[in-house]
Design a protein around this motif. Structure first.
Motif, mmCIF file in Angstrom:
data_model
loop_
_atom_site.group_PDB
_atom_site.id
_atom_site.type_symbol
_atom_site.label_atom_id
_atom_site.label_comp_id
_atom_site.label_asym_id
_atom_site.label_seq_id
_atom_site.Cartn_x
_atom_site.Cartn_y
_atom_site.Cartn_z
ATOM 1 N N ASN A 98 0.827 -1.211 0.000
ATOM 2 C CA ASN A 98 0.000 0.000 0.000
ATOM 3 C C ASN A 98 0.862 1.263 0.000
ATOM 4 O OD1 ASN A 98 0.742 0.364 2.737
ATOM 5 N ND2 ASN A 98 -1.343 0.856 3.366
ATOM 6 N N ASN A 121 -1.888 0.193 -4.595
ATOM 7 C CA ASN A 121 -2.538 1.501 -4.801
ATOM 8 C C ASN A 121 -1.498 2.615 -4.649
ATOM 9 O OD1 ASN A 121 -2.297 1.109 -1.969
ATOM 10 N ND2 ASN A 121 -3.984 2.536 -1.567
ATOM 11 N N THR A 140 -4.572 -0.502 -8.637
ATOM 12 C CA THR A 140 -5.989 -0.547 -8.281
ATOM 13 C C THR A 140 -6.852 0.459 -9.029
ATOM 14 O OG1 THR A 140 -5.735 1.054 -6.461
ATOM 15 C CG2 THR A 140 -5.471 -1.301 -5.932
ATOM 16 N N ALA A 156 -10.632 2.443 -5.494
ATOM 17 C CA ALA A 156 -9.494 1.659 -4.996
ATOM 18 C C ALA A 156 -9.978 0.541 -4.076
ATOM 19 C CB ALA A 156 -8.507 2.565 -4.266
ATOM 20 N N VAL A 191 -9.651 2.117 2.334
ATOM 21 C CA VAL A 191 -8.779 1.330 1.469
ATOM 22 C C VAL A 191 -7.907 0.394 2.315
ATOM 23 C CG1 VAL A 191 -6.906 1.435 -0.220
ATOM 24 C CG2 VAL A 191 -8.784 3.088 -0.334
#
Length: 254
Positions: A98, A121, A140, A156, A191
């Protein structure tokens, strides 16, 4: 001028300018660079400033500091954490990385892994792993956060819900004393929570600078993390809590 008088003035300059530099403060006070570095280290130790390369910035409980300044905070510690984390990640798996400078450091350590499917992401992570031709990279989508290359928002989260990855490596903006993972951006929270739901195993990468920071939004608890990679021992209370939760704390060698 004694330390007692320098510290309040250093803080006032930081409040006025948003940042202080070692060179600028040494010239302002007429002292050595080493003296100023000690002053900044003392102020950072008490949480009143946050060290960055060449100086320091004011910490904030509601707004994250700039991306380049975040990259300059404790790079050796982050790189050591990244090496330790990447060593636990086998080839031939699906992996989520992430947003964050620590997860980007992990991506750099994965450059020689093979047969990875990486979902992210984080545009910076995607660009780093583009050099690994043995790695499939899936981005994403979502709202681009230009400040750091993050993709956030509903799209996302919806994309993440379509996957079930073997391992997720996440970061956080701050770690509360009770073990809560915190962030500044409300859009990023949903997310990050989607990532936790869709992962079979979750690794948190966060250096000790996160222990002294505060942020307003809760992502999750360390109780929901399988392994926490960091570079300094936790407090005795938090160490006991992690043991009770079954959360492994992996200390890296800097």
């Amino acid at each position: 001028m004694s330390v007692t008088f320098r510290h309040p003035e250093i803080l006032e300059i930081a409040r006025r300018n948003g940042k202080v530099t070692v060179d600028g403060l040494a010239e302002h006070f007429g002292v050595t660079l080493q003296t100023i570095r000690r002053d900044l280290a003392d102020l950072a130790e008490t949480g009143r400033l946050e060290r960055v390369h060449g100086g320091a910035v004011l910490p904030s409980g509601t707004t994250n500091i700039g991306y380049e300044e975040r990259r300059a905070i404790n790079p050796d510690g982050k790189n050591a954490i990244a090496r330790a984390c990447a060593a636990r990640i086998p080839s031939d798996i699906s992996l989520f990385l992430n947003i964050g400078t620590s997860t980007e450091a992990v991506a750099r350590e994965l450059i020689h892994h093979t047969n990875l499917m990486v979902i992210t992401n984080n545009m910076n992570v995607a660009n780093i792993l583009a050099d690994n031709h043995e790695c499939e990279v899936i981005v994403t989508g979502g709202q681009l956060r230009r400040a750091d290359g993050g993709l956030v928002g509903t799209l996302a989260a919806e994309t993440i819900a379509k996957f079930k990855f073997d391992v997720a490596v996440i970061g956080c903006s701050a770690l509360d004393r009770d073990g809560d993972l915190l962030d500044y951006d409300i859009q990023e929270i949903s997310v990050s929570q989607a990532i936790l739901r869709q992962s079979r195993q979750t690794y948190l990468v966060a250096d000790h600078s996160k222990f002294k920071r505060s942020a307003p939004a809760k992502i999750a608890s360390l109780a929901e993390v399988d392994t926490f990679f960091t570079d300094r021992p936790l407090s005795a209370d938090l160490s006991r809590a992690c043991a009770n939760w079954g959360t492994e704390v992996a200390l890296s060698d800097v």
